[in-house]
Every structure is written in C-alpha cells, then in structure tokens.
Design a protein around this motif. Structure first.
Motif, PDB file in Angstrom:
ATOM      1  N   MET A   1       1.030  -1.312  -0.024  1.00 33.50           N
ATOM      2  CA  MET A   1      -0.029   0.003   0.101  1.00 33.50           C
ATOM      3  C   MET A   1       0.920   1.297  -0.054  1.00 33.50           C
ATOM      4  N   THR A   2       0.495   2.225  -1.008  1.00 30.27           N
ATOM      5  CA  THR A   2       1.525   3.261  -0.938  1.00 30.27           C
ATOM      6  C   THR A   2       1.280   4.275   0.226  1.00 30.27           C
ATOM      7  N   ARG A   3       2.233   5.091   0.466  1.00 26.40           N
ATOM      8  CA  ARG A   3       1.943   6.172   1.541  1.00 26.40           C
ATOM      9  C   ARG A   3       0.853   7.186   1.214  1.00 26.40           C
ATOM     10  N   ARG A   4       0.608   7.534   0.220  1.00 27.40           N
ATOM     11  CA  ARG A   4      -0.517   8.276  -0.088  1.00 27.40           C
ATOM     12  C   ARG A   4      -1.842   7.483   0.175  1.00 27.40           C
ATOM     13  N   ARG A   5      -1.937   6.342  -0.416  1.00 25.90           N
ATOM     14  CA  ARG A   5      -3.070   5.430  -0.165  1.00 25.90           C
ATOM     15  C   ARG A   5      -3.591   5.006   1.121  1.00 25.90           C
ATOM     16  N   ALA A   6      -2.348   4.910   1.837  1.00 25.77           N
ATOM     17  CA  ALA A   6      -2.325   4.531   3.404  1.00 25.77           C
ATOM     18  C   ALA A   6      -2.875   5.482   4.173  1.00 25.77           C
ATOM     19  N   THR A   7      -2.349   6.890   3.860  1.00 24.81           N
ATOM     20  CA  THR A   7      -3.002   7.994   4.589  1.00 24.81           C
ATOM     21  C   THR A   7      -4.526   8.149   4.350  1.00 24.81           C
ATOM     22  N   PRO A  70      -8.809   5.158  16.970  1.00 23.86           N
ATOM     23  CA  PRO A  70      -7.255   5.581  17.476  1.00 23.86           C
ATOM     24  C   PRO A  70      -6.273   5.535  16.097  1.00 23.86           C
ATOM     25  N   LEU A  71      -6.492   4.658  15.486  1.00 23.20           N
ATOM     26  CA  LEU A  71      -5.540   4.698  14.070  1.00 23.20           C
ATOM     27  C   LEU A  71      -5.630   5.832  13.505  1.00 23.20           C
ATOM     28  N   GLY A  72      -6.987   6.242  12.979  1.00 23.89           N
ATOM     29  CA  GLY A  72      -7.528   7.460  12.335  1.00 23.89           C
ATOM     30  C   GLY A  72      -7.064   8.788  12.990  1.00 23.89           C
ATOM     31  N   LEU A  73      -7.451   8.533  14.337  1.00 22.05           N
ATOM     32  CA  LEU A  73      -6.639  10.015  15.137  1.00 22.05           C
ATOM     33  C   LEU A  73      -5.279  10.400  15.217  1.00 22.05           C
ATOM     34  N   PRO A 135       2.120   2.808   6.062  1.00 19.66           N
ATOM     35  CA  PRO A 135       1.582   1.631   5.309  1.00 19.66           C
ATOM     36  C   PRO A 135       1.528   0.415   6.345  1.00 19.66           C
ATOM     37  N   ALA A 136       2.141   0.410   7.248  1.00 17.12           N
ATOM     38  CA  ALA A 136       2.184  -0.725   8.248  1.00 17.12           C
ATOM     39  C   ALA A 136       0.793  -0.885   9.108  1.00 17.12           C
ATOM     40  N   LEU A 137       0.260   0.291   9.411  1.00 21.05           N
ATOM     41  CA  LEU A 137      -0.877   0.502  10.132  1.00 21.05           C
ATOM     42  C   LEU A 137      -2.119   0.252   9.253  1.00 21.05           C
ATOM     43  N   ALA A 138      -2.066   0.915   8.073  1.00 21.82           N
ATOM     44  CA  ALA A 138      -3.185   0.761   7.261  1.00 21.82           C
ATOM     45  C   ALA A 138      -3.289  -0.680   6.730  1.00 21.82           C
ATOM     46  N   GLY A 139      -2.147  -1.146   6.368  1.00 23.17           N
ATOM     47  CA  GLY A 139      -2.065  -2.683   6.176  1.00 23.17           C
ATOM     48  C   GLY A 139      -2.790  -3.567   7.058  1.00 23.17           C
ATOM     49  N   ALA A 140      -2.241  -3.316   8.451  1.00 24.30           N
ATOM     50  CA  ALA A 140      -2.849  -4.132   9.358  1.00 24.30           C
ATOM     51  C   ALA A 140      -4.273  -4.052   9.609  1.00 24.30           C
ATOM     52  N   HIS A 141      -4.677  -2.714   9.555  1.00 27.75           N
ATOM     53  CA  HIS A 141      -6.225  -2.701   9.852  1.00 27.75           C
ATOM     54  C   HIS A 141      -7.108  -3.403   8.615  1.00 27.75           C
ATOM     55  N   ALA A 142      -6.327  -3.235   7.281  1.00 25.93           N
ATOM     56  CA  ALA A 142      -7.048  -3.919   6.334  1.00 25.93           C
ATOM     57  C   ALA A 142      -6.924  -5.393   6.240  1.00 25.93           C
ATOM     58  N   ARG A 143      -5.952  -6.012   7.110  1.00 25.58           N
ATOM     59  CA  ARG A 143      -5.944  -7.354   6.979  1.00 25.58           C
ATOM     60  C   ARG A 143      -7.047  -7.808   7.986  1.00 25.58           C
TER      61      ARG A 143
END
Length: 368
Positions: A1-7, A70-73, A135-143
């Motif tokens: 996941m790219t940084r822009r997409r992760a954000t 929490p991740l979004g904040l 990217p790691a946080l977004a990927g973890a939430h997506a998984r």
C-alpha cells in the motif's frame, strides 16, 4: 500500500468509525450492514464478497470501532502537524502575535529562525513517521477487516450447503413448472391441431366420392400439420434452442443481438468447449436481458460481451438506458438467477437510476 493511499485509508476509517458510533443501530439492519461491510471490504483491497453472519458483522464493527478511531486519530494528528510545519515555515508572520502558530504543539513561532529550524525538524520527523508507519498501520487494519468480514471454511461450507439446498429446490420447482408448461403447450397447441388433422383425414377417407370435399379436407389437414410443426418448433426452441446446436454459443449470441431491435455490439472471445447446460443459461440470460433493454430501458444502444477465464464463463450485457432495473417487478432475471445458481453461477445486476445498466452472468463451465 502506497503512503498516499495508506494516509487516505487511515483518514477514511476514522471518518467511518465516527459515523458508526451514533449510527450503530442503523448499521445493524440487514440491508444497510451488508452494503456498509462490502464498502469497507473494497476499501481494504478485497472486491470479493461473501455474505457473513450477523455475529461476524458485529465482530467486525467492534474491531473497526476499537482500532479505526485510534489509528485514524493518530493519522489525523500526524498529517495535521505536518501541515502546521509547512504553514509555520512560510506563513508564521500572518498570525497575530497573541495567537502565533506553534511547532511541536507548544513552541510558538516568532521569527524566521524558529520557523525554518524547528519547522524543518518537525516536517522531517512527521514525514518519517508517515513513511515508516502509515503503510504498516493501514495494512494491519485492512488485514483485520478482511479477516473479520471473510467467513471461515466451515461458514463457507455451511453457506454453500444452504445455497445448494435452496437452488436445488428452486430448480426442481422450475423443472416441474417447465414440464407443466410443455405439457400444456403440447396439449392445447400441437396435440389439438394433430387431432383436427386426423379427423379431417378420416372424413376425407369416408368422402372418397366427393373430390372437392376431399381436396378441401386434405388442404386443411396440410395447413394444420404445418401449424402443428411450427408450434412444436416453438416448444423445442424454449427447451434447448436449436441455434445453439447449429452455431454454438458465440453464433447464437450474435443472432440474439441482431434481432434485438436495438444497435447492439457483440464481443465474444474464444470460449472453447462449453457444456450444453451452461450454453443454455447464457443464451437465455442474454435473451432476457436484451428483451428488457428493448422494452423498458429507453436505451439507444446495447452491448454483449462473453469471455472465458479458465473454467469461468462470464457474459455481460450493458445498455445506456435509464437504469433502475428491479428484479422484484418481474420473473425474468429471477429465473435466470435460479438457473445460474443451479450451476454454481451468479448473476450480478448493477442498474442505478439514470443508468447505465450492467448485467453480469458468471457460470463455471468445466465438464463435470
């Protein structure tokens, strides 16, 4: 996941988590929760959808609320302070002296040295945080989302058994109805005409001394025979269209499009050998879809695409009409869905108000 997409993903889950809190009772309603969960599954990068049980949906909502907020904040805080660093480095002088822009939360910016020095440091630190963690946080939430909204093997098996049970019952009902229709068509149509032909021929045999009467009866019998043959051909055509045997599925789809009464493009790739049952379902699906387009959609053109990917046959019918197709208004598409379900296939209808409409049939076509 790219940084822009992760954000964007982290900010999106923050927004949906905030919306979910007051709207939790509504999100538990059957129709709403499926669309809500399906949208999040696509957001997580999985476009497949398997209906899940209510308890699994509640599990996902709980996980989403406890992790999405929490991740979004955190993402909002980091992104907001990154923007603050840029503002501090360029526009600090535009803020009033009593309410200056601040760096590192509490450090006021009162000169170019602070703006450039600390602003650069804050920007670099937060950019590194975004680069290394988003990217790691977004990927973890997506998984986690995919895990929560994907049924287990046991659940899929149970759902499959339920689907097969339902489609088997539907097919048996449809088969019985089809047999009754064929019996009625033969009894009221071809059989009645053949009985009339036999009676005329019997009278003609008894009236051998009246050539005019014999000629008239034979002519009427001949006409009745032609009409009976035409009705028999109609019955056969609705059971297994002869055009499939003559031209195959590709040729049959071209013929259906040609007689649809609407400019229709046909794009058929190499389909290989397709089982007769699958050909029949695809043929009747396209016939029904184009019939609906002609009668109801107010379209100016339509398209038919058929392709095969491995053992999966995909047939898509599109039009540029007004949309709003509703299966509840008729039995045509529902019948095709039952036919497809009996072969482990699916029928997807995408028809928003205002159009366009896209109907996609997917049927496994491996020989069994």
């Amino acid at each position: 996941m790219t940084r822009r997409r992760a954000t964007a993903y982290l900010l999106a889950i923050l927004g949906t988590a905030v919306v979910s809190l007051p709207g939790l009772p509504v999100l538990c309603l059957p129709g709403v929760r499926e669309r809500w969960a399906r949208w999040h599954l696509r957001l997580a990068g999985d476009r497949r959808w398997h209906p899940v049980r209510f308890r699994r949906h509640l599990l996902w909502l709980t996980v989403h609320l406890t992790t999405g907020l929490p991740l979004g904040l955190f993402a909002l805080l980091v992104a907001g302070n990154l923007v603050t660093a840029v503002i501090a480095m360029t526009l600090w002088w535009a803020f009033p002296a009593e309410e200056p822009v601040t760096l590192f939360v509490e450090v006021p910016v009162a000169g170019w040295a602070t703006a450039i020095g600390l602003g650069t440091v804050q920007f670099a630190v937060l950019a590194a945080v975004i680069y290394g963690t988003f990217p790691a946080l977004a990927g973890a939430h997506a998984r986690v989302t995919r895990w929560a909204l994907t049924p287990s093997e046991a659940e899929r098996l149970a759902g499959r058994v339920a689907d097969l049970t339902r489609t088997r019952a539907d097919v048996l009902d449809a088969h019985g109805a089809e047999l009754r229709r064929i019996e009625r068509d033969l009894h009221d149509g071809a059989q009645a005409r053949l009985v009339a032909v036999a009676m005329r021929l019997a009278v003609a045999r008894q009236a051998a001394g009246d050539p005019d009467l014999v000629n008239r009866l034979v002519a009427e019998a001949h006409q009745g025979t032609e009409e009976a043959m035409a009705e028999l051909r109609t019955v056969i055509r609705t059971t297994y269209p002869p055009i499939l045997a003559d031209r195959g599925l590709a040729g049959a789809l071209v013929a259906v499009a040609a007689r649809s009464g609407l400019p229709t493009t046909v794009d058929v790739s190499d389909l290989g050998r397709v089982p007769a049952a699958v050909e029949t379902v695809a043929y009747f699906a396209v016939t029904e879809a184009l019939s609906n387009v002609t009668r109801h959609s107010r379209a100016t053109r339509a398209g038919v695409r058929a392709s095969r990917n491995g053992d999966l046959l995909t047939v898509t019918v599109t039009d540029d009409g007004a949309g709003g197709t509703d299966e509840a208004r008729g039995t045509g598409l529902a019948g095709i869905r039952r036919r497809a379900g009996a072969l482990d296939g699916t029928l997807t209808v995408c028809s928003p108000m205002g159009g366009p409409t896209e109907i996609t049939l997917e049927v496994p076509c491996s020989e069994r």
